[in-house]
Write an enzyme that holds these catalytic residues in place. Sequence first.
Site, short mmCIF file in Angstrom:
data_model
loop_
_atom_site.label_atom_id
_atom_site.label_comp_id
_atom_site.label_asym_id
_atom_site.label_seq_id
_atom_site.Cartn_x
_atom_site.Cartn_y
_atom_site.Cartn_z
N TYR A 22 8.98 15.65 1.58
CA TYR A 22 8.83 16.99 1.01
C TYR A 22 8.67 16.94 -0.49
O TYR A 22 8.04 17.81 -1.08
CB TYR A 22 9.99 17.89 1.46
CG TYR A 22 9.86 18.13 2.94
CD1 TYR A 22 8.95 19.07 3.41
CD2 TYR A 22 10.55 17.36 3.86
CE1 TYR A 22 8.75 19.24 4.77
CE2 TYR A 22 10.36 17.53 5.22
CZ TYR A 22 9.45 18.48 5.66
OH TYR A 22 9.25 18.63 7.00
N ASP A 56 7.33 22.73 -25.20
CA ASP A 56 7.23 21.35 -24.67
C ASP A 56 8.27 21.20 -23.58
O ASP A 56 8.96 22.17 -23.24
CB ASP A 56 7.49 20.32 -25.80
CG ASP A 56 6.82 18.97 -25.50
OD1 ASP A 56 6.99 18.47 -24.38
OD2 ASP A 56 6.10 18.46 -26.37
N SER A 105 -0.91 27.49 -3.73
CA SER A 105 -0.54 28.89 -3.95
C SER A 105 -1.06 29.43 -5.29
O SER A 105 -1.06 30.64 -5.52
CB SER A 105 0.99 29.05 -3.92
OG SER A 105 1.48 28.59 -2.69
N LYS A 122 4.23 30.03 5.25
CA LYS A 122 3.34 29.68 4.14
C LYS A 122 1.87 29.72 4.56
O LYS A 122 1.03 30.28 3.87
CB LYS A 122 3.69 28.29 3.57
CG LYS A 122 5.11 28.20 3.06
CD LYS A 122 5.35 27.00 2.21
CE LYS A 122 4.77 27.19 0.85
NZ LYS A 122 5.41 28.25 0.08
N GLU A 156 12.04 12.83 0.85
CA GLU A 156 10.97 12.24 0.05
C GLU A 156 9.59 12.76 0.50
O GLU A 156 8.71 13.02 -0.33
CB GLU A 156 11.03 10.71 0.15
CG GLU A 156 9.84 9.94 -0.42
CD GLU A 156 9.74 10.02 -1.94
OE1 GLU A 156 10.73 10.41 -2.59
OE2 GLU A 156 8.66 9.70 -2.47
N SER A 164 13.00 6.39 -13.11
CA SER A 164 11.94 7.19 -13.72
C SER A 164 11.86 8.57 -13.06
O SER A 164 11.76 9.60 -13.75
CB SER A 164 10.61 6.46 -13.59
OG SER A 164 9.54 7.31 -13.89
N SER A 165 11.92 8.59 -11.73
CA SER A 165 11.82 9.87 -11.01
C SER A 165 13.00 10.77 -11.34
O SER A 165 12.83 11.98 -11.53
CB SER A 165 11.82 9.64 -9.50
OG SER A 165 10.70 8.91 -9.14
N ARG A 172 1.49 0.02 15.32
CA ARG A 172 1.17 -0.06 13.89
C ARG A 172 1.67 -1.39 13.32
O ARG A 172 2.38 -2.13 13.99
CB ARG A 172 1.78 1.13 13.15
CG ARG A 172 3.27 1.24 13.30
CD ARG A 172 3.81 2.55 12.76
NE ARG A 172 3.80 2.60 11.31
CZ ARG A 172 4.69 3.29 10.58
NH1 ARG A 172 5.66 3.97 11.17
NH2 ARG A 172 4.61 3.31 9.27
N TRP A 176 7.58 -0.50 4.08
CA TRP A 176 8.16 0.18 2.91
C TRP A 176 9.56 0.68 3.20
O TRP A 176 10.32 1.00 2.29
CB TRP A 176 7.25 1.32 2.45
CG TRP A 176 7.43 2.62 3.19
CD1 TRP A 176 6.96 2.89 4.44
CD2 TRP A 176 8.12 3.79 2.75
NE1 TRP A 176 7.31 4.17 4.80
CE2 TRP A 176 8.02 4.76 3.78
CE3 TRP A 176 8.80 4.15 1.58
CZ2 TRP A 176 8.58 6.04 3.69
CZ3 TRP A 176 9.36 5.42 1.49
CH2 TRP A 176 9.24 6.34 2.53
N HIS A 215 15.21 12.10 13.07
CA HIS A 215 14.05 12.15 13.96
C HIS A 215 13.14 10.93 13.76
O HIS A 215 12.27 10.68 14.56
CB HIS A 215 13.29 13.48 13.84
CG HIS A 215 12.57 13.69 12.54
ND1 HIS A 215 12.43 14.92 11.97
CD2 HIS A 215 11.94 12.83 11.69
CE1 HIS A 215 11.75 14.82 10.84
NE2 HIS A 215 11.44 13.55 10.66
N HIS A 216 13.37 10.19 12.67
CA HIS A 216 12.62 8.94 12.47
C HIS A 216 13.22 7.81 13.30
O HIS A 216 12.67 6.72 13.32
CB HIS A 216 12.66 8.54 10.99
CG HIS A 216 11.95 9.51 10.09
ND1 HIS A 216 10.62 9.42 9.80
CD2 HIS A 216 12.40 10.61 9.44
CE1 HIS A 216 10.27 10.41 9.00
NE2 HIS A 216 11.33 11.15 8.77
N THR A 265 7.17 26.77 7.28
CA THR A 265 5.81 26.25 7.04
C THR A 265 4.78 27.24 7.58
O THR A 265 3.74 27.49 6.96
CB THR A 265 5.62 24.86 7.70
OG1 THR A 265 6.74 24.05 7.35
CG2 THR A 265 4.35 24.19 7.24
N HIS A 270 0.85 -1.21 0.00
CA HIS A 270 0.00 0.00 0.00
C HIS A 270 0.88 1.25 0.00
O HIS A 270 0.67 2.18 -0.78
CB HIS A 270 -0.92 -0.03 1.22
CG HIS A 270 -1.56 1.29 1.55
ND1 HIS A 270 -2.57 1.84 0.78
CD2 HIS A 270 -1.34 2.17 2.55
CE1 HIS A 270 -2.94 2.99 1.30
NE2 HIS A 270 -2.20 3.23 2.37
N HIS A 298 13.26 11.34 4.44
CA HIS A 298 12.65 12.58 4.88
C HIS A 298 12.49 13.60 3.76
O HIS A 298 11.40 14.13 3.57
CB HIS A 298 13.32 13.20 6.11
CG HIS A 298 12.35 14.16 6.72
ND1 HIS A 298 11.30 13.76 7.52
CD2 HIS A 298 12.17 15.48 6.53
CE1 HIS A 298 10.54 14.79 7.82
NE2 HIS A 298 11.05 15.86 7.24
#
Lengths: 537, 45
Positions: A261, A110, A272, A335, A259, A173-174, A454, A146, A306-307, A332, A81, A257
Amino acid sequence: MAYDSHAATHGHDAHDDHKPHGWRRWVFATNHKDIGTMYLIFSGLMFFIGGAMAMVIRAELFKPGLQFVDPQFFNSMTTMHALFMIFGAVMPAWTGLANWQIPLQVGAPDMALPRLNNFSFWILPFAFTILLSTIFVPGGGPAGGWTLYPPLVLQTSEAFPMVIFAIHLMGASSILGAINVIVTIMNMRAPGMTLLRMPLFVWSWLITAYLLIAVMPVLAGAVTMLLTDHFFGTTFFTAAGGGDPVMFQHIFWFFGHPEVYILILPAFGIVSEIIPAFARKPIFGYEAMVYAIASIAFLSFIVWAHHMFTVGMPLAGQLFFMLSTMLIAIPTGVKVFNWTATMWKSSMTFEPPMLFALSFLFLFTIGGFSGLMLAIVPADFQYHDTYFVVAHFHYVLVPGAIFSIMAGVYYWLPKWTSKMYDLKLATIHFWLSTIFVNVLFFPQHFLGLAGMPRRIPDYATQFTDWNMVSSIGAFGFGLSQLLFPYIIWKCVKSGVPAPSRAWEGAHGLEWELPSPLPYHTWEEPPAMDVIAKGAAH
Amino acid sequence: MSVNYSAHEAEEKRRRAKRAAVLLGLVAAAFYIGFIVLTYFRSQH
């Protein structure tokens, strides 16, 4: 209401588009609009496959005990998932939106590298077919989460090399997509489209693309090392051979991390664009918004551990990562303040894009606050690996990333199709999504604070009530998403003609183009006065 | 007033785009190899 149906026929032109036809148009596509469409359709498909997996998870968790699936398959569902939603749904959706919008918004004919663009897209169906097919190999799909932590991930069945290969393909690809975005923005902008005239969606994607180039190779390197540890006797992450499994966690989160963002910065860009359009005011503090996105991107590189607070690290490390994480609240906050200030004393209307953008603003902020709670080291020791974390990141990613993707599609769909969708049905879609997303994820805060771990298929009976509520929310949310493809299909099939500027407050070069959009746009760069007119700030 | 690129300018733009793409690809490759090398040396201690 901003949509003006009387102006609907304005701006329609006949164009000799030299459009390829049949399957070749899609397989050999080099047109940014076609590739953008393919990315968005692919993303929608992955969203529903990943969503079906979420339904399996929530059905199993509806009550305690094992109901439908065995624990191995349950763990495989949670892992798949995440991989499908992150790499299959959200990231390709952003790339699809980038493909559609960036050339239109910077006045380029293009993307800079159209054939590379085609290649970047066509890698994805192969990658996800391989990943999905791992469910059917002996031993089942990947089930270690994951995050792919060793040594657990090394116990994956025969699916292991397939998963590693699929992740390499997604990464390639990314990276290729990101290269294309940067090169397009830096080289293909129309004369007069200076960096600080660019729409904020383009800015957010430029910064996201740099993040992608910096961190996707890190993930690729990490999984390559897992592969060699598994098959070629290396010991990068095997303590017995001098390696360090915790090193993998550091490398993974150095990717992981930023990722997060990568998944959310383009959302900031879209919101925006939408809030000023429906508030009928220029964005408040354009330059501050750009610097805030850049600051968030920079800070994302120095907060990864922090993870991993519960893994154990020196006090200085804990303090550094706690404080650097809290620093992210400043840009943040800038924003959120600027979006709010844009709406202050404005003439707002509430069409579906604006509704989704407002929902993003409120609910993403809740996800941000629970993130601050998780940043506090002693508190994190309690919250770590509980449903509180699941609630936190789903608030960031569902009403954050997914709602902004929907907001973006609802905002630009009339431009892409030259037709207006059913606004009433889209508003119903919005309300069902917003209500059910809260029913689904808010109770998970309570479950986590009460100590429910979890990634488990069964739980203690005291967690039953909130799990039932959460599962009901999940089924409601899942079902209401079926409206989204229906609304798009109905729009394409039988939508009423939309004017070239579908929303009266919309600014930007894309709205200066006629509707229906010619197959090739900005073959001649827009004139300076058109760029000045399009700039909303 | 709309702007048109001359053939020379268009060619130069194409060259610049390709150069930038190759450079960014090399940066990505450096991150990939760099992190593997870093982990290798870390596992030697």
